[in-house]
Design a protein around this motif. Structure first.
Motif, PDB file in Angstrom:
ATOM      1  N   ARG A 101       0.845  -1.195   0.000  1.00  0.00           N
ATOM      2  CA  ARG A 101       0.000   0.000   0.000  1.00  0.00           C
ATOM      3  C   ARG A 101       0.881   1.247   0.000  1.00  0.00           C
ATOM      4  O   ARG A 101       1.755   1.394   0.853  1.00  0.00           O
ATOM      5  CB  ARG A 101      -0.895   0.006   1.231  1.00  0.00           C
ATOM      6  N   VAL A 102       0.634   2.129  -0.956  1.00  0.00           N
ATOM      7  CA  VAL A 102       1.492   3.300  -1.101  1.00  0.00           C
ATOM      8  C   VAL A 102       0.673   4.565  -1.307  1.00  0.00           C
ATOM      9  O   VAL A 102      -0.523   4.528  -1.589  1.00  0.00           O
ATOM     10  CB  VAL A 102       2.465   3.131  -2.288  1.00  0.00           C
ATOM     11  N   GLY A 103       1.383   5.686  -1.154  1.00  0.00           N
ATOM     12  CA  GLY A 103       0.845   6.997  -1.488  1.00  0.00           C
ATOM     13  C   GLY A 103       1.778   7.625  -2.503  1.00  0.00           C
ATOM     14  O   GLY A 103       2.298   6.950  -3.378  1.00  0.00           O
ATOM     15  N   GLY A 104       2.032   8.917  -2.350  1.00  0.00           N
ATOM     16  CA  GLY A 104       2.912   9.608  -3.294  1.00  0.00           C
ATOM     17  C   GLY A 104       2.109  10.333  -4.355  1.00  0.00           C
ATOM     18  O   GLY A 104       1.099  10.975  -4.065  1.00  0.00           O
ATOM     19  N   ASP A 105       2.552  10.233  -5.601  1.00  0.00           N
ATOM     20  CA  ASP A 105       1.828  10.832  -6.726  1.00  0.00           C
ATOM     21  C   ASP A 105       0.612   9.953  -7.005  1.00  0.00           C
ATOM     22  O   ASP A 105       0.700   8.959  -7.721  1.00  0.00           O
ATOM     23  CB  ASP A 105       2.745  10.909  -7.952  1.00  0.00           C
ATOM     24  N   ARG A 106      -0.520  10.329  -6.455  1.00  0.00           N
ATOM     25  CA  ARG A 106      -1.691   9.452  -6.504  1.00  0.00           C
ATOM     26  C   ARG A 106      -2.098   9.101  -7.932  1.00  0.00           C
ATOM     27  O   ARG A 106      -2.414   7.946  -8.231  1.00  0.00           O
ATOM     28  CB  ARG A 106      -2.872  10.112  -5.787  1.00  0.00           C
ATOM     29  N   GLY A 107      -2.116  10.090  -8.794  1.00  0.00           N
ATOM     30  CA  GLY A 107      -2.526   9.833 -10.167  1.00  0.00           C
ATOM     31  C   GLY A 107      -1.601   8.864 -10.871  1.00  0.00           C
ATOM     32  O   GLY A 107      -2.041   7.927 -11.547  1.00  0.00           O
ATOM     33  N   ALA A 108      -0.297   9.071 -10.715  1.00  0.00           N
ATOM     34  CA  ALA A 108       0.682   8.211 -11.378  1.00  0.00           C
ATOM     35  C   ALA A 108       0.674   6.803 -10.791  1.00  0.00           C
ATOM     36  O   ALA A 108       0.766   5.810 -11.527  1.00  0.00           O
ATOM     37  CB  ALA A 108       2.076   8.828 -11.266  1.00  0.00           C
ATOM     38  N   VAL A 109       0.567   6.703  -9.471  1.00  0.00           N
ATOM     39  CA  VAL A 109       0.509   5.384  -8.836  1.00  0.00           C
ATOM     40  C   VAL A 109      -0.748   4.641  -9.280  1.00  0.00           C
ATOM     41  O   VAL A 109      -0.711   3.449  -9.609  1.00  0.00           O
ATOM     42  CB  VAL A 109       0.541   5.518  -7.298  1.00  0.00           C
ATOM     43  N   PHE A 110      -1.860   5.344  -9.297  1.00  0.00           N
ATOM     44  CA  PHE A 110      -3.147   4.767  -9.687  1.00  0.00           C
ATOM     45  C   PHE A 110      -3.089   4.194 -11.105  1.00  0.00           C
ATOM     46  O   PHE A 110      -3.415   3.025 -11.341  1.00  0.00           O
ATOM     47  CB  PHE A 110      -4.209   5.861  -9.586  1.00  0.00           C
ATOM     48  N   LEU A 111      -2.655   5.008 -12.060  1.00  0.00           N
ATOM     49  CA  LEU A 111      -2.650   4.583 -13.459  1.00  0.00           C
ATOM     50  C   LEU A 111      -1.558   3.561 -13.750  1.00  0.00           C
ATOM     51  O   LEU A 111      -1.781   2.598 -14.489  1.00  0.00           O
ATOM     52  CB  LEU A 111      -2.480   5.800 -14.370  1.00  0.00           C
ATOM     53  N   SER A 112      -0.373   3.749 -13.175  1.00  0.00           N
ATOM     54  CA  SER A 112       0.709   2.797 -13.436  1.00  0.00           C
ATOM     55  C   SER A 112       0.377   1.431 -12.852  1.00  0.00           C
ATOM     56  O   SER A 112       0.654   0.392 -13.467  1.00  0.00           O
ATOM     57  CB  SER A 112       2.034   3.312 -12.867  1.00  0.00           C
ATOM     58  N   GLY A 113      -0.239   1.419 -11.662  1.00  0.00           N
ATOM     59  CA  GLY A 113      -0.623   0.143 -11.068  1.00  0.00           C
ATOM     60  C   GLY A 113      -1.640  -0.594 -11.919  1.00  0.00           C
ATOM     61  O   GLY A 113      -1.553  -1.809 -12.111  1.00  0.00           O
ATOM     62  N   LEU A 114      -2.609   0.147 -12.441  1.00  0.00           N
ATOM     63  CA  LEU A 114      -3.617  -0.464 -13.305  1.00  0.00           C
ATOM     64  C   LEU A 114      -2.975  -1.034 -14.566  1.00  0.00           C
ATOM     65  O   LEU A 114      -3.268  -2.164 -14.978  1.00  0.00           O
ATOM     66  CB  LEU A 114      -4.678   0.570 -13.673  1.00  0.00           C
TER      67      LEU A 114
END
Length: 279
Positions: free
Chosen positions: A87-100
């Motif tokens: 579970r991470v935070g950081g750049d939410r948009g980048a983490v969200f899209l890269s994870g997907l």
């Protein structure tokens, strides 16, 4: 051994409380990924391009992230440990899209190596979701894309990997649904009717894709994967919690489509031994 390999390759997933709530948060990250050639078009890219893209997307030099602290998940859940989720935070948009995108690339590789018995229509539903999301956050006009259904049988037998990759994609897509549902409620408060329509349509398409991802996870021979519990994720619980609010906010026909998709997902979860547990 195959499951151990994927557990060792940890999968970054946003804490549920950090799922983006505004399109602007994702649009900047989506624009960056498009410029880098690391966007929804990866689902139809060559295997070599997909493998290289996965390495880049997983790099901390490209995606800014940090451990999620102070949100009640300082200790990993059993689900996190089982699926190698961090579970991470950081750049939410980048983490969200890269994870997907990483979850999609892993599913595509597994499908190419093992094959899948999913119907072509289901596969198209699954593969179309990232394009629907990128179109939405970037304000792009929908365009056609080529989607190739994998062979029914591949050269390898990787049921544990299938189990893990399918579930990782399922959980990533649930967060996409949560993002869209939050958009429905926010647009309704703002009186933006056209935005409500866009958001509920995205919520429905990603929810249908999440259901297919769960089917993909279980697309193995009987007894080939472990039995599991049917506890709900926090993202899934959120969708049920705000269902009445969505009913009030969205046009009736579109709400019914969304609610039907949510019920079908729930029916799949409760009628199978698929592991849909965690936070």
């Amino acid at each position: 051994m195959e499951a151990d390999r994927f557990q060792a390759a940890q999968f970054r997933l946003l804490h549920p409380d950090l799922v983006p709530q505004r399109r602007e948060v994702l649009s900047h990250a989506a624009s960056m990924l498009v410029q880098m050639g690391l966007d929804d078009t990866l689902v139809s890219a060559s295997p070599v391009h997909q493998r290289l893209a996965r390495v880049v997307l997983a790099s901390s030099d490209v995606i800014e992230w940090s451990p999620a602290r102070g949100y009640g998940l300082d200790e990993p859940t059993d689900y996190d440990v089982h699926f190698g989720v961090v579970r991470v935070g950081g750049d939410r948009g980048a983490v969200f899209l890269s994870g997907l995108l990483i979850a999609y690339l892993d599913v595509l590789e597994n499908a190419a190596r093992m094959g899948t018995t999913l119907p072509e229509e289901d596969w198209r539903t699954l593969m179309w979701a990232p394009t629907a999301l990128f179109d939405h956050v970037l304000g792009r006009a929908p365009a056609g894309m080529t989607i190739t259904t994998p062979a029914r049988r591949g050269p390898e037998h990787l049921p544990q990997e299938r189990w893990m990759t399918g579930h990782r994609l399922f959980y990533a897509l649930l967060q996409a649904v949560r993002f869209a549902v939050g958009g429905v409620l926010r647009a309704s408060v703002d009186g933006a009717e056209s935005q409500v329509v866009d958001e509920i349509e995205l919520a429905t398409s990603t929810l249908r894709a999440a259901t297919v991802a769960l089917r993909f996870a279980g697309d193995v021979a009987p007894g080939a994967v472990p039995q599991g519990t049917r506890l709900e994720t926090r993202d899934h619980c959120y969708l049920w919690k705000v269902l009445d609010q969505v009913r009030v906010a969205a046009p009736r026909v579109l709400y019914e489509r969304y609610a039907t998709a949510l019920r079908r997902l729930n029916d799949l979860r409760t009628s199978t031994a698929l592991l849909a547990a965690g936070n």
